[in-house]
Scaffold this motif. Structure first.
Motif, mmCIF file in Angstrom:
data_model
loop_
_atom_site.group_PDB
_atom_site.id
_atom_site.type_symbol
_atom_site.label_atom_id
_atom_site.label_comp_id
_atom_site.label_asym_id
_atom_site.label_seq_id
_atom_site.Cartn_x
_atom_site.Cartn_y
_atom_site.Cartn_z
ATOM 1 N N THR A 78 0.832 -1.205 0.000
ATOM 2 C CA THR A 78 0.000 0.000 0.000
ATOM 3 C C THR A 78 0.866 1.254 0.000
ATOM 4 O O THR A 78 1.750 1.405 0.847
ATOM 5 N N ALA A 79 0.592 2.146 -0.942
ATOM 6 C CA ALA A 79 1.315 3.414 -1.019
ATOM 7 C C ALA A 79 0.379 4.548 -0.605
ATOM 8 O O ALA A 79 -0.809 4.531 -0.935
ATOM 9 N N ILE A 80 0.935 5.536 0.118
ATOM 10 C CA ILE A 80 0.144 6.683 0.576
ATOM 11 C C ILE A 80 0.877 7.965 0.200
ATOM 12 O O ILE A 80 2.106 8.051 0.316
ATOM 13 N N GLY A 81 0.125 8.955 -0.251
ATOM 14 C CA GLY A 81 0.707 10.244 -0.610
ATOM 15 C C GLY A 81 1.048 11.052 0.633
ATOM 16 O O GLY A 81 0.206 11.205 1.522
ATOM 17 N N VAL A 82 2.297 11.541 0.686
ATOM 18 C CA VAL A 82 2.720 12.383 1.815
ATOM 19 C C VAL A 82 2.977 13.787 1.278
ATOM 20 O O VAL A 82 3.783 13.976 0.362
ATOM 21 N N TRP A 83 2.279 14.775 1.823
ATOM 22 C CA TRP A 83 2.424 16.176 1.405
ATOM 23 C C TRP A 83 3.522 16.796 2.249
ATOM 24 O O TRP A 83 3.436 16.783 3.492
ATOM 25 N N MET A 84 4.555 17.292 1.592
ATOM 26 C CA MET A 84 5.713 17.805 2.337
ATOM 27 C C MET A 84 6.321 19.018 1.617
ATOM 28 O O MET A 84 6.100 19.202 0.414
ATOM 29 N N PRO A 85 7.103 19.830 2.350
ATOM 30 C CA PRO A 85 7.779 20.952 1.696
ATOM 31 C C PRO A 85 8.777 20.441 0.648
ATOM 32 O O PRO A 85 9.382 19.381 0.829
ATOM 33 N N ARG A 86 8.930 21.225 -0.422
ATOM 34 C CA ARG A 86 9.807 20.801 -1.526
ATOM 35 C C ARG A 86 11.244 20.550 -1.054
ATOM 36 O O ARG A 86 11.899 19.608 -1.499
ATOM 37 N N GLU A 87 11.736 21.397 -0.129
ATOM 38 C CA GLU A 87 13.141 21.223 0.300
ATOM 39 C C GLU A 87 13.355 19.887 1.007
ATOM 40 O O GLU A 87 14.445 19.323 0.962
ATOM 41 N N GLU A 88 12.292 19.369 1.644
ATOM 42 C CA GLU A 88 12.408 18.044 2.292
ATOM 43 C C GLU A 88 12.560 16.962 1.224
ATOM 44 O O GLU A 88 13.346 16.026 1.374
ATOM 45 N N SER A 89 11.792 17.079 0.152
ATOM 46 C CA SER A 89 11.856 16.043 -0.900
ATOM 47 C C SER A 89 13.191 16.090 -1.635
ATOM 48 O O SER A 89 13.640 15.077 -2.188
ATOM 49 N N ASP A 90 13.829 17.281 -1.661
ATOM 50 C CA ASP A 90 15.137 17.386 -2.327
ATOM 51 C C ASP A 90 16.204 16.539 -1.627
ATOM 52 O O ASP A 90 17.219 16.186 -2.222
ATOM 53 N N ARG A 91 15.964 16.239 -0.345
ATOM 54 C CA ARG A 91 16.946 15.436 0.406
ATOM 55 C C ARG A 91 16.853 13.948 0.067
ATOM 56 O O ARG A 91 17.741 13.174 0.391
ATOM 57 N N ILE A 92 15.729 13.555 -0.543
ATOM 58 C CA ILE A 92 15.545 12.121 -0.857
ATOM 59 C C ILE A 92 16.463 11.771 -2.025
ATOM 60 O O ILE A 92 16.332 12.325 -3.115
ATOM 61 N N GLY A 93 17.341 10.862 -1.808
ATOM 62 C CA GLY A 93 18.366 10.563 -2.824
ATOM 63 C C GLY A 93 17.823 9.879 -4.067
ATOM 64 O O GLY A 93 18.255 10.165 -5.181
ATOM 65 N N GLY A 94 16.876 9.007 -3.921
ATOM 66 C CA GLY A 94 16.372 8.262 -5.082
ATOM 67 C C GLY A 94 14.992 7.698 -4.805
ATOM 68 O O GLY A 94 14.660 7.395 -3.657
ATOM 69 N N PHE A 95 14.199 7.586 -5.873
ATOM 70 C CA PHE A 95 12.829 7.082 -5.742
ATOM 71 C C PHE A 95 12.737 5.673 -6.324
ATOM 72 O O PHE A 95 13.439 5.338 -7.284
ATOM 73 N N GLY A 96 11.846 4.888 -5.772
ATOM 74 C CA GLY A 96 11.715 3.490 -6.174
ATOM 75 C C GLY A 96 11.127 3.319 -7.560
ATOM 76 O O GLY A 96 10.151 3.975 -7.916
ATOM 77 N N ASP A 97 11.738 2.451 -8.357
ATOM 78 C CA ASP A 97 11.188 2.009 -9.648
ATOM 79 C C ASP A 97 11.806 0.646 -9.963
ATOM 80 O O ASP A 97 12.329 -0.009 -9.055
ATOM 81 N N TYR A 98 11.769 0.222 -11.225
ATOM 82 C CA TYR A 98 12.259 -1.116 -11.573
ATOM 83 C C TYR A 98 13.747 -1.295 -11.232
ATOM 84 O O TYR A 98 14.153 -2.342 -10.736
ATOM 85 N N HIS A 99 14.544 -0.250 -11.482
ATOM 86 C CA HIS A 99 15.988 -0.359 -11.256
ATOM 87 C C HIS A 99 16.404 -0.017 -9.830
ATOM 88 O O HIS A 99 17.521 -0.332 -9.433
ATOM 89 N N THR A 100 15.532 0.674 -9.092
ATOM 90 C CA THR A 100 15.943 1.252 -7.797
ATOM 91 C C THR A 100 14.957 0.939 -6.677
ATOM 92 O O THR A 100 13.745 0.998 -6.893
ATOM 93 N N THR A 101 15.511 0.616 -5.505
ATOM 94 C CA THR A 101 14.696 0.629 -4.292
ATOM 95 C C THR A 101 14.856 2.021 -3.703
ATOM 96 O O THR A 101 15.980 2.443 -3.399
ATOM 97 N N GLY A 102 13.752 2.745 -3.603
ATOM 98 C CA GLY A 102 13.826 4.149 -3.186
ATOM 99 C C GLY A 102 14.260 4.301 -1.743
ATOM 100 O O GLY A 102 14.287 3.335 -0.962
ATOM 101 N N ALA A 103 14.603 5.545 -1.376
ATOM 102 C CA ALA A 103 15.012 5.843 0.007
ATOM 103 C C ALA A 103 13.863 5.528 0.961
ATOM 104 O O ALA A 103 12.696 5.721 0.630
#
Lengths: 174, 505
Positions: A78-103
């Protein structure tokens, strides 16, 4: 009980209700750490409560206002949308997809079962965000036997197609 | 009289199924190219295996009737009945190798759901699925939505006889152009225009939302095809909720409405005659139904739901009524949220929208607006007849592409399909209840499967019993064929069985 005492008691009760009611509505209920699957299953009783969830950031950070984004957090299925300030999301190194397990993020925020600010969506408005684990590559190498299987299947298909074409040509020659 | 199928009929059917399988194999080259371009090497191998398996099976079946001569109406009905199953069996091969499905049955479920433009899914870990597999799942919507037979007619089978038999057997009766092959190519042309426009619009909106270029293109294609072909798959597990965007929801609604329109009407608009849209009985029924059900659902959400503002309730209600009525199945609520958040009355409105369906000769499923219009008009005609003097004869007409007279044959055909859908909806609901699911959830899911919608209350998942998976596969298959081709298939098998097996001496 005299009539005056009865009236006094009623007035006292009314004043108590007026003072006590807002006081009991104001504090935000803290429901602690929860899985996203449980959170979705428990609604709408959790709406407005403070919750902590841990999950993998997936996809992309999606614009939601001039200085905020939505980051979708996946835990189990289950995925849930988290509303956050843009500068917080800039700290996330990578997002999950086929090639990557996200932070992996730990988010504390307010749950909205039907957020009035975001079109009635189920979301969490983040108050505190920390990165538990950075993004990393997912193992996607092909299994060795599939090279052989692919080669074999293609050879069989090409061979059978040639047989069909040969047989068809022969039938028309006759 | 029941005419049994001879072996010569079976050979023709197998040959055409083989030709269609070759078509499925060739189509797998698209996700193969995507896999190579995006360096998804394991999925690339999955598609090479899929091409090999479908190609070998197709070539083998084609050997049964090497002459490849024409096909008659009876044979065409059986081919059409079987092609969805055979096509799904082949399409499921690369999906089952992807690692996103627990069993081959689960991959078959999604392949059937994709081809029949249903959108129900039992996929696992969708958020980490390879883009090439995403493209393939959504390409199945495109293939099935435009009609897998139409696709084959446009390319491979068209040169042989019996093209119209196949075309009509797929439940399409409009002749947009005098020649069937030209008609099928026109359908593809209209689709290509809509898909290009949709990908540009959705892709641009996604770039504006902040998505990367690759994701914007892949998501733009997937969501466009899923909306225009009224499919309902999505590239993320949250479906349309993933984007949290009113702009995207508006664009999706526009595409869903375009997809649910009759191809004949698209042709009129392309020819510069948009007036036909407003004159057509079907368009009017759709507009009235969507307006009434949206107002009812929004009112019910406001009164009994937990959505905090009128604006939120209205947005959710209209989006889901359009999604349900068009037969798409995009949703912006979690499956478990329907009853607690929107309230039972609003869910009833959504169920009615799903059951009613879109337009005939479109990619939508369900009973269809034209049939509902005909039935309502026939009821009015009966009431008028009852109140008129004995000597009076009441006749009524309706406009669908051309002016038509309301005859008993037209009403009877509409009633037959209406009854068959209703029985299928209820039967599926009862079977779900027998498996232990709640009545409301079970009926919702059954309507969604049989009307090829794809909205879900959460029953459909990898963990549901195998019997329920088979039930929904059959419902999606039967609903897509509007029962006729499937009944012909069953009848053909029964009357062709040796007499002793049927209990006769």
């Amino acid at each position: 009980m005299t009539r005056a005492r009865g009236t006094l008691l009623l007035v006292w009760l009314a004043v108590w209700c007026l003072l006590a009611a807002p006081a009991s509505a104001v504090p935000v209920q803290d429901i602690g750490v929860m899985t996203t699957t449980d959170l979705v299953a428990l609604q709408p009783s959790v709406s407005g409560a403070q919750v902590t969830v841990v999950g993998e950031a997936i996809g992309d950070a999606l614009r939601a206002g001039p200085d905020h984004v939505f980051v979708n957090l996946l835990q189990d299925s289950t995925a849930i949308g988290v509303w956050m300030p843009r500068e917080e999301s800039d700290r996330i190194g990578g997002f999950g997809d086929y090639h990557t397990t996200g932070a992996e993020l730990r988010v504390t925020g307010i749950v909205n079962v039907a957020c009035p600010q975001h079109g009635g969506d189920f979301d969490i408005h983040a108050e505190e965000i920390s990165i538990v684990r950075g993004a990393r590559a997912r193992p996607t190498e092909p299994v060795r036997w599939r090279f052989g299987a692919a080669f074999g299947a293609l050879v069989l298909a090409a061979g059978q197609l040639m047989v069909y074409r040969w047989y068809r040509r022969k039938r028309f020659e006759l | 009289m029941w005419v049994p199928f001879r072996f010569s009929d079976v050979k023709v059917v197998l040959h055409y199924l083989g030709a269609l399988l070759i078509g499925v194999a060739l189509t797998m080259s698209v996700p193969l190219a995507v896999a190579i371009a995006l360096r998804e090497w394991a999925p690339a191998l999955d598609y090479l295996i899929g091409i090999g398996v479908a190609g070998f099976a197709g070539s083998t079946l084609m050997l049964f009737h090497v002459d490849g001569t024409g096909i008659n109406r009876r044979q065409a009905l059986v081919v059409t009945g079987l092609v969805w199953l055979v096509g799904s069996l082949a399409a499921a091969v690369p999906l089952s190798l992807s690692g996103n499905y627990a069993t081959y049955l689960d991959a078959l479920f999604d392949a059937m759901s994709g081809l029949t433009t249903s959108g129900l899914t039992v996929v696992l870990d969708l958020d980490h699925m390879a883009s090439s597999h995403q493209v393939w799942r959504h390409l199945l919507h495109l293939l099935g939505g435009q009609g897998i037979v139409v696709a084959a007619l446009s390319f491979a089978v068209a040169r042989r006889g019996g093209a119209f038999a196949l075309y009509a057997a797929e439940g399409r009766d409009e002749r947009i152009l005098p020649n069937v092959v030209h008609t099928t190519r026109f359908i593809w042309f209209v689709t290509a225009v809509w898909v290009v426009l949709g990908v540009v619009a959705l892709g641009s909106a996604m770039l504006w939302l902040g998505m990367g270029f690759k994701n914007a293109v892949v998501h733009g294609f997937c969501m466009t095809v899923a909306a225009y072909d009224t499919g309902g798959f999505g590239p993320q597990s949250q479906n349309a909720l993933y984007y949290h965007s009113g702009l995207l929801e508006s664009l999706l609604m526009f595409l869903m409405l375009a997809g649910t329109m009759n191809f004949g009407l698209h042709a009129d608009v392309f020819r510069g005659d948009p007036k036909e849209m407003w004159k057509n009985l079907e368009t009017r029924v759709l507009a009235v139904n969507i307006a009434i059900l949206s107002a009812f659902t929004a009112g019910a959400v406001y009164l009994w739901g937990v959505l905090d503002t009128t604006n939120s309730g209205f947005r959710k209600a209209v989006f889901h009524v359009v999604s349900a009525h068009s037969g798409t199945g995009h949703q912006t609520v979690y499956p478990t949220q329907w009853f607690p958040t929107l309230g039972g009355a609003a869910v009833a409105g959504i169920m009615l929208a799903m059951a009613a369906g879109g337009a005939v000769s479109s990619t939508a499923g369900g009973i269809k607006a034209l049939r509902i219009g005909v039935i309502v008009q026939s009821i009015i005609q009966s009431a008028k007849q009852a109140l008129a003097p004995d000597s009076a004869v009441i006749r009524s007409k309706f406009h669908h592409i051309v002016d038509k007279t309301m005859t008993s044959d037209v009403v009877s055909a509409s009633m037959t399909v209406f009854i068959m859908y209703t029985v299928t909806y209820i039967t599926g609901g009862l079977i779900g209840m027998a498996y232990g699911y709640r009545a409301g959830d079970s009926l919702f899911e059954s309507i969604s499967a049989a009307a090829n919608v794809g909205l879900s209350t959460g029953i459909t998942s990898a963990s549901m019993p195998a019997g329920m998976k088979v039930l929904y596969i059959v419902q999606m298959w039967a609903g897509r064929l509007e029962f006729l081709a499937l009944l012909v298939l069953v009848a053909a098998v029964l009357v062709s069985l040796p007499r002793r097996r049927r209990g006769r001496p």
